[in-house]
Design a protein around this motif. Structure first.
Motif, short mmCIF file in Angstrom:
data_model
loop_
_atom_site.label_atom_id
_atom_site.label_comp_id
_atom_site.label_asym_id
_atom_site.label_seq_id
_atom_site.Cartn_x
_atom_site.Cartn_y
_atom_site.Cartn_z
N ALA A 11 -6.67 -5.06 9.72
CA ALA A 11 -6.95 -5.82 8.49
C ALA A 11 -8.45 -6.01 8.28
O ALA A 11 -8.94 -7.11 8.05
N SER A 12 -9.19 -4.90 8.32
CA SER A 12 -10.65 -4.98 8.21
C SER A 12 -11.22 -4.31 6.98
O SER A 12 -12.41 -4.41 6.72
N ALA A 13 -10.38 -3.61 6.20
CA ALA A 13 -10.88 -2.87 5.05
C ALA A 13 -10.12 -3.25 3.78
O ALA A 13 -8.93 -3.56 3.83
N ASN A 14 -10.82 -3.18 2.68
CA ASN A 14 -10.21 -3.47 1.38
C ASN A 14 -9.77 -2.20 0.65
O ASN A 14 -8.89 -2.24 -0.21
N VAL A 70 -5.16 -0.91 9.11
CA VAL A 70 -6.57 -1.23 8.89
C VAL A 70 -6.78 -2.01 7.60
O VAL A 70 -7.72 -2.81 7.50
N LEU A 71 -5.91 -1.83 6.62
CA LEU A 71 -6.08 -2.49 5.33
C LEU A 71 -5.77 -3.99 5.40
O LEU A 71 -4.84 -4.42 6.10
N SER A 112 -0.70 0.27 -2.37
CA SER A 112 -1.29 -0.95 -1.84
C SER A 112 -0.50 -1.49 -0.65
O SER A 112 0.68 -1.17 -0.47
N LYS A 113 -1.18 -2.32 0.13
CA LYS A 113 -0.54 -3.00 1.24
C LYS A 113 -0.09 -4.36 0.74
O LYS A 113 -0.90 -5.17 0.28
N GLY A 114 1.20 -4.63 0.86
CA GLY A 114 1.73 -5.86 0.31
C GLY A 114 1.25 -7.10 1.05
O GLY A 114 0.69 -7.02 2.12
#
Length: 308
Positions: A210-213, A237-238, A306-308
């Motif tokens: 969870a480090s990138a947009n 990572v998202l 997208s990542k929910g």
């Protein structure tokens, strides 16, 4: 594309036979060129470049079984397979479609780096970064989110063509590419906070959860046959509501094939399943060609999810 890769045999006479053969090949005398390659191989049986070129000549002459033999020897003579003989074997049906040899990809783009931008943009009308940018802006608008990203990972960043398009939309831009030559060119742009010489999957695995947009790949997935593992790692990572965007080449059939340009083409059904299995949502797949070859648009897709 760059000139054909040449790996010296270490034997001056064999290398000269090879050079004479290449000259004849360029003049269109394929049979005579093949004879000279055979002579070079008699002098140096481990001459990978001669075996590979002999395979190419035999393939052009329609002697596919003999081409397979030559390409198989080329693989055996160079464990890194920097010529990409394995890909030729895939195209001839002698091997199942599988990952490209990293040594081939690295050698190809290290050679290509000095004139990559000119060749791709001017000669092939390449527009992958622009296609990707338009899709990302549309996806952000549809999700009612700002089209600005705190941290962006550019997979297969090359010389930084996509980085130039996205620099104004990102606070921190990270580039990942297997080719040191490409990374050197990307570094010269001054756009990237960090650049890593590694393959895309290893580069993503090194990133924190969870480090990138935004994770993006402009025409980089055409060098990867099976995308599921790569997509799952991108999801890890998202951040929540983070966006994945990439371009691919495609074909009308099922699954993944090795196209005539020695790049992978992914079928639409395969892409939808791979994106869904990775846990991504709000998937949009739109037809988009990012280059022209032989006067025709190369069919492809631009994908956002997208990542929910």
């Amino acid at each position: 594309m760059p000139a054909a890769l040449f790996l010296s045999s270490g034997n001056l006479i064999a290398d000269r036979r090879f050079d004479f053969g290449r000259d004849l090949m360029l003049r269109g005398d394929l049979a005579a060129a093949a004879e000279l390659m055979e002579q070079a191989i008699e002098l140096e049986p481990g001459f990978a470049s001669a075996w590979f070129t002999l395979g190419d000549l035999r393939e052009q002459l329609g002697a596919w079984d003999e081409a397979i033999v030559a390409y198989t020897h080329a693989c055996a003579c160079d464990s890194d397979d920097r010529h990409g003989a394995k890909l030729r074997l895939m195209r001839l049906g002698a091997e199942e479609v599988s990952s490209m040899p990293p040594g081939y990809v690295r050698a190809l783009f290290d050679q290509y780096a000095p004139r990559f931008d000119k060749t791709l943009v001017q000669d092939l009308d390449y527009c992958g970064p622009q296609v990707l940018l338009k899709a990302v802006l549309a996806a952000s608008h549809a999700a009612k989110l700002p089209a600005h990203f705190k941290r962006v990972i550019d997979l297969g960043c090359g010389t930084g063509l996509a980085g130039r398009e996205f620099a104004s939309l990102s606070d921190e831009l990270i580039g990942i590419d297997l080719s040191p030559g490409m990374i050197e060119r990307a570094r010269a742009t001054g756009l990237y906070a960090r650049l890593d010489v590694t393959d895309m999957l290893q580069g993503l695995c090194a990133e924190s959860e969870a480090s990138a947009n935004l994770v993006m790949a402009a025409d980089a997935f055409v060098y990867v046959p099976e995308l599921e593992t790569l997509l799952r790692e991108a999801v890890r990572v998202l951040k929540s509501q983070g966006l994945l965007a990439f371009t691919v080449e495609t074909h009308p059939g099922e699954g993944v094939i090795l196209g005539r340009g020695l790049r992978y083409a992914h079928g639409e059904a395969y892409l939808r399943a791979a994106v869904a299995n990775a846990g991504l949502t709000s998937c949009t797949i739109m037809a988009a060609s990012t280059r022209v070859e032989a006067g025709e648009d190369v069919p492809g897709f631009v994908v956002t999810a997208s990542k929910g």
